[in-house]
Design a protein around this motif. Sequence first.
Motif, PDB file in Angstrom:
ATOM      1  N   TYR A 103       0.829  -1.195   0.000  1.00 47.59           N
ATOM      2  CA  TYR A 103       0.000   0.000   0.000  1.00 47.59           C
ATOM      3  C   TYR A 103       0.868   1.252   0.000  1.00 47.59           C
ATOM      4  CZ  TYR A 103      -3.548  -3.342   1.381  1.00 47.59           C
ATOM      5  OH  TYR A 103      -4.380  -4.435   1.414  1.00 47.59           O
ATOM      6  N   PHE A 104       0.419   2.232  -0.760  1.00 47.17           N
ATOM      7  CA  PHE A 104       1.025   3.570  -0.758  1.00 47.17           C
ATOM      8  C   PHE A 104      -0.071   4.559  -0.394  1.00 47.17           C
ATOM      9  CE2 PHE A 104       1.964   7.574  -3.023  1.00 47.17           C
ATOM     10  CZ  PHE A 104       3.190   7.881  -2.444  1.00 47.17           C
ATOM     11  N   ASP A 105       0.119   5.259   0.714  1.00 49.93           N
ATOM     12  CA  ASP A 105      -0.890   6.188   1.226  1.00 49.93           C
ATOM     13  C   ASP A 105      -2.273   5.538   1.305  1.00 49.93           C
ATOM     14  OD1 ASP A 105       0.933   8.209   1.628  1.00 49.93           O
ATOM     15  OD2 ASP A 105       0.509   9.239  -0.253  1.00 49.93           O
ATOM     16  N   GLY A 106      -2.302   4.274   1.765  1.00 49.87           N
ATOM     17  CA  GLY A 106      -3.548   3.563   1.984  1.00 49.87           C
ATOM     18  C   GLY A 106      -4.146   2.922   0.760  1.00 49.87           C
ATOM     19  N   ARG A 107      -3.527   3.105  -0.400  1.00 49.48           N
ATOM     20  CA  ARG A 107      -4.044   2.533  -1.642  1.00 49.48           C
ATOM     21  C   ARG A 107      -3.209   1.318  -2.021  1.00 49.48           C
ATOM     22  NH1 ARG A 107      -2.418   3.523  -6.999  1.00 49.48           N
ATOM     23  NH2 ARG A 107      -1.088   5.245  -6.257  1.00 49.48           N
ATOM     24  N   MET A 108      -3.860   0.188  -2.309  1.00 51.88           N
ATOM     25  CA  MET A 108      -3.110  -0.995  -2.700  1.00 51.88           C
ATOM     26  C   MET A 108      -2.462  -0.776  -4.063  1.00 51.88           C
ATOM     27  SD  MET A 108      -4.215  -5.016  -3.019  1.00 51.88           S
ATOM     28  CE  MET A 108      -4.735  -4.875  -4.735  1.00 51.88           C
ATOM     29  N   VAL A 109      -1.162  -1.061  -4.142  1.00 50.50           N
ATOM     30  CA  VAL A 109      -0.426  -0.853  -5.382  1.00 50.50           C
ATOM     31  C   VAL A 109       0.126  -2.146  -5.975  1.00 50.50           C
ATOM     32  CG1 VAL A 109       0.153   1.562  -4.957  1.00 50.50           C
ATOM     33  CG2 VAL A 109       1.623  -0.235  -4.002  1.00 50.50           C
ATOM     34  N   TRP A 110       0.083  -3.245  -5.194  1.00 50.33           N
ATOM     35  CA  TRP A 110       0.570  -4.527  -5.718  1.00 50.33           C
ATOM     36  C   TRP A 110       0.233  -5.620  -4.729  1.00 50.33           C
ATOM     37  CZ3 TRP A 110       5.396  -7.406  -4.383  1.00 50.33           C
ATOM     38  CH2 TRP A 110       5.618  -8.488  -5.250  1.00 50.33           C
TER      39      TRP A 110
END
Length: 257
Positions: free
Chosen positions: A204-211
Amino acid sequence: MFSLLVEPARSDPGVGGDTGDAVDPAALSLTFAEEFDTLEVSEWGPGTRWIAHTPWSGDFGGARFSAPMEGFPFTIEQGVLRIEASRDKADKWRSGLLASVDPKGNGFAQQYGYFEMRARLPTGPGVWPAFWLIGLDRSKATAEVDVLEYYGDKPGGYSSAAHVWHRDAPPDSKGKRINVFKDADPTAYHTYGVKIDPMFIRMYFDGRMVWKTETQPQHRQPMYVLLNLALVDEETRNMAADPSYMFVDHVRAYSID
């Protein structure tokens, strides 16, 4: 001090755990909270929250990870940790690393859960900050999860990976380049997180799943936290700003049961 050592992984990886892609720390149970109002660190322990080397003595990179001393490499100011990389009087690079267990495995480690760091990164050639996890059991293989691995000469993003370093076989590694810094600024504060459950490792980056990638058997065990400002082990390190700084606002872990 928050601390959690849990039972070894279940034989059935489908039992227990949150396998959803979303993450909401406010809805989870806090198990470890380092807010950096103070810093409890020693070179090797025992009895401190952090030690200043990898527990297996496998330090790495183009800067020596230093024993903590007054004003270096760790400084606390207004609830923020500053890790400094700089040259000493002999023109040798030195910097800092924190690990949450000592060489005997004492300290904080947790099987499954959400782990997060909020930090500002240095930029420019040579710098190599990271936030990562290692499994407690290294008898047959080392389980590693790189939440954030940032190379300052590649400022458009960072790398995330899940590794299994086998003792008697080639490694199993899966990773992805997270190209978030085309829009975001790495020198601003961002959260870098990972959620590990029996089925998936999600970044997660800033609460958003990225991978996300499947959880390997070796990652179904208690894992401990490391964070560091390293320099690359090549001539490029001498292009790094002297000093260079990494700023960390917090490190937290949550259970997902």
